[in-house]
Design an enzyme around this catalytic site. Structure first.
Site, short mmCIF file in Angstrom:
data_model
loop_
_atom_site.label_atom_id
_atom_site.label_comp_id
_atom_site.label_asym_id
_atom_site.label_seq_id
_atom_site.Cartn_x
_atom_site.Cartn_y
_atom_site.Cartn_z
N LYS A 176 0.84 -1.20 0.00
CA LYS A 176 0.00 0.00 0.00
C LYS A 176 0.87 1.25 0.00
O LYS A 176 0.64 2.20 -0.76
CB LYS A 176 -0.93 -0.01 1.23
N LYS A 202 2.14 -3.69 11.29
CA LYS A 202 0.80 -3.80 11.87
C LYS A 202 0.91 -4.23 13.33
O LYS A 202 1.82 -4.98 13.70
CB LYS A 202 -0.02 -4.87 11.13
N ASP A 242 -6.97 1.65 13.69
CA ASP A 242 -7.46 0.61 12.78
C ASP A 242 -8.77 0.09 13.38
O ASP A 242 -9.32 0.72 14.30
CB ASP A 242 -6.40 -0.50 12.64
N GLY A 250 -21.38 -2.04 4.66
CA GLY A 250 -20.70 -1.53 5.86
C GLY A 250 -20.80 -0.02 5.89
O GLY A 250 -20.24 0.66 5.02
N GLY A 281 -19.83 2.13 8.43
CA GLY A 281 -19.06 2.63 9.58
C GLY A 281 -18.44 3.98 9.25
O GLY A 281 -18.99 4.76 8.46
N GLY A 333 -17.45 3.83 5.35
CA GLY A 333 -18.62 3.52 4.52
C GLY A 333 -19.70 4.58 4.62
O GLY A 333 -20.36 4.91 3.62
N THR A 353 -24.43 -4.80 9.56
CA THR A 353 -24.94 -5.73 10.56
C THR A 353 -25.57 -4.97 11.72
O THR A 353 -26.37 -5.52 12.46
CB THR A 353 -23.81 -6.63 11.10
N ALA A 374 -12.40 -1.71 2.48
CA ALA A 374 -12.13 -2.83 3.40
C ALA A 374 -10.77 -3.44 3.08
O ALA A 374 -10.45 -3.70 1.92
CB ALA A 374 -13.22 -3.88 3.31
P1 NAD Z 1 -15.82 0.79 11.25
O1 NAD Z 1 -15.58 -0.22 12.32
O2 NAD Z 1 -16.10 2.20 11.61
O3 NAD Z 1 -17.04 0.30 10.29
C1 NAD Z 1 -17.23 -1.00 9.89
C2 NAD Z 1 -18.74 -1.17 9.74
O4 NAD Z 1 -18.97 -2.47 9.16
C3 NAD Z 1 -19.49 -1.15 11.07
O5 NAD Z 1 -20.60 -0.25 10.97
C4 NAD Z 1 -19.93 -2.58 11.28
O6 NAD Z 1 -21.18 -2.69 11.96
C5 NAD Z 1 -20.05 -3.07 9.84
N1 NAD Z 1 -19.93 -4.51 9.66
C6 NAD Z 1 -19.12 -5.38 10.31
N2 NAD Z 1 -19.28 -6.63 9.81
C7 NAD Z 1 -20.19 -6.52 8.82
C8 NAD Z 1 -20.78 -7.45 7.93
N3 NAD Z 1 -20.45 -8.75 7.96
N4 NAD Z 1 -21.69 -6.99 7.04
C9 NAD Z 1 -22.04 -5.69 7.00
N5 NAD Z 1 -21.52 -4.76 7.83
C10 NAD Z 1 -20.62 -5.17 8.73
O7 NAD Z 1 -14.54 0.65 10.30
P2 NAD Z 1 -14.02 1.71 9.22
O8 NAD Z 1 -12.98 2.57 9.84
O9 NAD Z 1 -15.19 2.34 8.51
O10 NAD Z 1 -13.25 0.73 8.22
C11 NAD Z 1 -13.96 -0.10 7.32
C12 NAD Z 1 -12.96 -0.95 6.57
O11 NAD Z 1 -12.05 -0.09 5.87
C13 NAD Z 1 -12.09 -1.85 7.46
O12 NAD Z 1 -11.77 -3.03 6.75
C14 NAD Z 1 -10.82 -1.02 7.64
O13 NAD Z 1 -9.70 -1.84 7.92
C15 NAD Z 1 -10.71 -0.38 6.27
N6 NAD Z 1 -9.96 0.85 6.27
C16 NAD Z 1 -10.33 1.90 7.06
C17 NAD Z 1 -9.58 3.08 7.04
C18 NAD Z 1 -9.96 4.28 7.87
O14 NAD Z 1 -9.44 5.39 7.60
N7 NAD Z 1 -10.84 4.16 8.84
C19 NAD Z 1 -8.44 3.18 6.21
C20 NAD Z 1 -8.08 2.09 5.39
C21 NAD Z 1 -8.86 0.93 5.43
#
Ligand code: NAD
Length: 359
Positions: A68, A80, A119, A184, A186, A189, A208, A263
């Protein structure tokens, strides 16, 4: 079977597995590579069936971070931290503080070879706690001297890559003409869904957590189950939850034409990229799509650029993805293979430079 050689290319430089002295919990810090500079990668606090699964995850995620960073043009390698919680184990405030201090001590012991950030399972406030043990923690809140939550910048990068992907796959970068399924809602998303709604896209969404449903309603997205979101008949699927989504079992059920989302580690194994290709689905590698947050945070905090310069770099992800998709098309390979080759090339080029010539 007895192994006859060591796969040194994919081997990590340094891996620490320690039972935290305060928390008693297993802490893994994996430094995959410092060939380009200090290794960076977030601190994941999550439940695993066994601590060995946490170790495996840390190794995979650290290696992905090296690619990356190389693809994002950052002078950094990949690392990590994983804190592997036993199934069902939640952390109260005191236990959380203890485990973050334990992780901070391990990171401090690496003498700057690795810096961590938020993370899954950690956020900017947790970086303040880690920073009580080591200076090598970024994305602390702005009031604490950091650049804050990076998820908005990650989402900006995702939007830029969605435009690039649509231009390649459908001949136009206009998002209003396309349909998306966002899996997702979060931190990342949720932002992506809102930006897609603002761009006039047709939307399906799932999480979820039912508590995220109002977000979908506000964005005018149809709320469906996670399973129906995964298999929705849309132009583009946007995975924004956890990894391991695409497997030989799930790929044949997909009905989207293309995939791009933040993700991490979306494929169960690298060969699943070939399977997606065989099914005519254009997959944008997550190591390119998800880089916006880390690009912005490192540009501002580690390399002292202005926020405007950092944001311009985030938008640059779109050009990187376009190059990768075009190379893949021209060579008949998958975008995953083209991205991997580009990352390797970048590291090899850099290793040929004298230290003072490096970016
Ligand atoms: P987050 O924990 O805020 O959001 C994840 C969301 O996914 C939550 O709302 C959770 O309820 C939902 N979820 C979990 N399992 C699920 C499923 N099986 N089906 C549907 N929804 C489900 O995490 P985030 O920070 O938004 O990160 C999301 C993804 O992006 C992760 O894989 C993370 O590693 C990746 N990511 C995030 C960032 C960042 O800046 N936050 C940067 C690079 C990569």
């Amino acid at each position: 079977m007895v192994a006859t050689h060591l796969d040194t290319e994919s081997m990590h430089e340094h891996v620490v597995l320690r039972r935290g002295v305060r928390s008693g919990l297993p802490i893994v810090v994996a430094v995959h590579s410092t060939a380009l500079g200090q290794a960076i990668g977030g601190c994941r606090v999550a439940q695993y069936p066994h601590w060995r699964d946490g170790l495996t995850d840390a190794l995979r995620l650290a290696a992905a971070m090296s690619d990356k960073c190389a693809l994002a043009g950052l002078p950094n390698g990949g690392g990590k931290t994983v804190v592997a919680l036993p199934p069902g184990r939640a952390l109260d405030a005191a236990a959380r503080r203890a485990v973050l201090h334990d992780a901070g001590d391990v990171i401090a012991g690496l003498d700057g070879a690795y810096a961590t950030g938020p993370d899954v399972g950690t956020g900017p406030d947790d970086m303040v706690t880690i920073a009580e043990r080591t200076p090598h923690a970024f994305c602390r809140p702005v009031h604490a001297g950091g650049s804050g939550d990076s998820s908005g910048h990650t989402a900006v990068g995702v939007l830029a890559t969605l435009r690039a992907l649509c231009a390649e796959r459908f001949g136009s970068a206009d998002l209003s003409a396309r349909s998306f399924a966002v899996l997702g809602l979060g931190r990342v998303g949720g932002h992506v869904l809102r930006m897609l709604a603002d761009a006039g896209a047709t939307l399906v969404a799932a999480d979820t957590d039912e508590g995220r449903r109002p977000l979908a309603d506000t964005a005018g997205a149809a709320w469906v189950s996670p399973q129906d979101c995964l298999t929705a008949d849309v132009d583009v699927l946007v995975p924004a939850a956890l990894g391991g989504l695409f497997t030989p079992h799930t790929v044949p059920t997909l009905r989207c034409a293309a995939i791009a989302g933040p993700a991490n580690n979306q494929l169960d194994t690298p060969v699943t990229a070939d399977l997606l290709h065989q099914h005519g689905i254009l997959w944008a590698p997550d190591i390119v799509v998800s880089a916006g947050g880390i690009i912005h945070a490192t540009a501002v905090e580690l390399h002292r650029e202005t926020s405007a310069q950092a944001t311009a770099r985030v938008h640059g992800i779109a050009d990187t993805l376009t190059d990768i998709l075009r190379t893949a098309r021209a060579t008949g390979s998958t975008p995953a293979a083209a991205a991997r080759a580009r990352a390797r090339h970048h590291v090899d080029d850099d290793e040929r430079l004298e230290p003072h010539e490096r970016p």
